[in-house]
Design an enzyme around this catalytic site. Structure first.
Site, PDB file in Angstrom:
ATOM      1  N   HIS A   1     -55.332  -8.789  38.831  1.00 13.52           N
ATOM      2  CA  HIS A   1     -54.962 -10.111  38.319  1.00 13.52           C
ATOM      3  C   HIS A   1     -56.120 -11.108  38.410  1.00 13.52           C
ATOM      4  O   HIS A   1     -56.299 -11.940  37.509  1.00 13.52           O
ATOM      5  CB  HIS A   1     -53.738 -10.643  39.070  1.00 13.52           C
ATOM      6  CG  HIS A   1     -53.163 -11.893  38.486  1.00 13.52           C
ATOM      7  ND1 HIS A   1     -52.684 -11.972  37.200  1.00 13.52           N
ATOM      8  CD2 HIS A   1     -53.001 -13.129  39.010  1.00 13.52           C
ATOM      9  CE1 HIS A   1     -52.247 -13.191  36.958  1.00 13.52           C
ATOM     10  NE2 HIS A   1     -52.429 -13.923  38.042  1.00 13.52           N
TER      11      HIS A   1
ATOM     12  N   TYR B   1     -46.611 -12.120  36.383  1.00 13.57           N
ATOM     13  CA  TYR B   1     -47.675 -11.343  35.738  1.00 13.57           C
ATOM     14  C   TYR B   1     -47.400 -11.041  34.269  1.00 13.57           C
ATOM     15  O   TYR B   1     -47.961 -10.101  33.706  1.00 13.57           O
ATOM     16  CB  TYR B   1     -47.950 -10.048  36.504  1.00 13.57           C
ATOM     17  CG  TYR B   1     -48.294 -10.283  37.943  1.00 13.57           C
ATOM     18  CD1 TYR B   1     -49.525 -10.826  38.306  1.00 13.57           C
ATOM     19  CD2 TYR B   1     -47.386  -9.987  38.952  1.00 13.57           C
ATOM     20  CE1 TYR B   1     -49.842 -11.066  39.636  1.00 13.57           C
ATOM     21  CE2 TYR B   1     -47.702 -10.216  40.292  1.00 13.57           C
ATOM     22  CZ  TYR B   1     -48.924 -10.760  40.615  1.00 13.57           C
ATOM     23  OH  TYR B   1     -49.234 -10.997  41.932  1.00 13.57           O
ATOM     24  N   ALA B   2     -46.558 -11.825  33.626  1.00 11.04           N
ATOM     25  CA  ALA B   2     -46.231 -11.606  32.216  1.00 11.04           C
ATOM     26  C   ALA B   2     -47.278 -12.285  31.344  1.00 11.04           C
ATOM     27  O   ALA B   2     -47.043 -13.347  30.750  1.00 11.04           O
ATOM     28  CB  ALA B   2     -44.828 -12.115  31.903  1.00 11.04           C
ATOM     29  N   ASN B   3     -48.458 -11.676  31.295  1.00 11.48           N
ATOM     30  CA  ASN B   3     -49.596 -12.179  30.540  1.00 11.48           C
ATOM     31  C   ASN B   3     -50.284 -11.007  29.862  1.00 11.48           C
ATOM     32  O   ASN B   3     -50.301  -9.911  30.407  1.00 11.48           O
ATOM     33  CB  ASN B   3     -50.612 -12.845  31.486  1.00 11.48           C
ATOM     34  CG  ASN B   3     -50.005 -13.886  32.365  1.00 11.48           C
ATOM     35  OD1 ASN B   3     -49.594 -14.950  31.902  1.00 11.48           O
ATOM     36  ND2 ASN B   3     -49.931 -13.606  33.667  1.00 11.48           N
TER      37      ASN B   3
ATOM     38  N   HIS C   1     -63.787  -9.638  15.009  1.00  8.31           N
ATOM     39  CA  HIS C   1     -63.678  -8.388  15.758  1.00  8.31           C
ATOM     40  C   HIS C   1     -64.117  -8.598  17.200  1.00  8.31           C
ATOM     41  O   HIS C   1     -65.161  -9.179  17.448  1.00  8.31           O
ATOM     42  CB  HIS C   1     -64.524  -7.316  15.074  1.00  8.31           C
ATOM     43  CG  HIS C   1     -64.309  -5.947  15.614  1.00  8.31           C
ATOM     44  ND1 HIS C   1     -65.317  -5.028  15.655  1.00  8.31           N
ATOM     45  CD2 HIS C   1     -63.212  -5.334  16.124  1.00  8.31           C
ATOM     46  CE1 HIS C   1     -64.851  -3.899  16.163  1.00  8.31           C
ATOM     47  NE2 HIS C   1     -63.580  -4.063  16.461  1.00  8.31           N
TER      48      HIS C   1
ATOM     49  N   ASP D   1     -47.678 -16.396  30.567  1.00  6.83           N
ATOM     50  CA  ASP D   1     -46.475 -16.981  31.144  1.00  6.83           C
ATOM     51  C   ASP D   1     -46.724 -18.456  31.443  1.00  6.83           C
ATOM     52  O   ASP D   1     -47.828 -18.974  31.240  1.00  6.83           O
ATOM     53  CB  ASP D   1     -46.021 -16.202  32.378  1.00  6.83           C
ATOM     54  CG  ASP D   1     -47.018 -16.191  33.531  1.00  6.83           C
ATOM     55  OD1 ASP D   1     -47.826 -17.136  33.661  1.00  6.83           O
ATOM     56  OD2 ASP D   1     -46.980 -15.243  34.333  1.00  6.83           O
TER      57      ASP D   1
END
Length: 131
Positions: free
Chosen positions: A98, A120-122, A20, A28
């Site tokens: 970011h 920014y595809a994270n 947890h 990316d």
């Protein structure tokens, strides 16, 4: 041989070992990954595998309590953000600058590097519990 679910041994192992509040990042191809963080590199060529395909697979096995993305994604890559929202359903998504997002990768259990080339595809996935 594993019959269903994620066949990639390092990803399957990391998910099975999450507790947890532990974090797992799906990234990316360009996100810097700290030396001390486990790197699971899936990047083959530009776009393969995509962030969304990888996220979809991870979500089949991981209980996610909340997610974190870079706030720059919302403006620069809104289509990816909308797709992520669709995949996560009712899971809350926070956004941080970011620079702060990159700092979070240092405390993640692992970073899964995809072949994604979208800026920014994270996403940081924070583990929930199934009970």
């Amino acid at each position: 041989m594993k019959k269903i679910g994620i066949l990639n041994q390092p990803i399957s192992s990391v998910i099975a070992g999450l507790g947890h509040k532990d974090a797992l990042v799906v990234a990316d191809a360009g996100l810097p990954i700290p030396q001390e963080t486990q790197r699971i590199d899936l990047a083959l060529v530009k776009g393969v595998p995509s962030l969304l395909d990888t996220l979809r697979a991870v979500l089949t096995e991981m209980a996610v309590e909340r997610a974190i993305v870079a706030e720059e994604m919302l403006e620069t890559s809104p289509d990816v953000y909308e797709a992520i929202k669709g995949l996560l359903g009712d899971v809350s998504i926070e956004s941080v600058p970011h620079s702060a997002f990159k700092d979070l990768t240092g405390s993640a259990r692992a970073v899964i590097r995809t072949g994604e080339f979208t800026p920014y595809a994270n996403i940081v996935l924070v583990a929930g519990v199934v009970f």
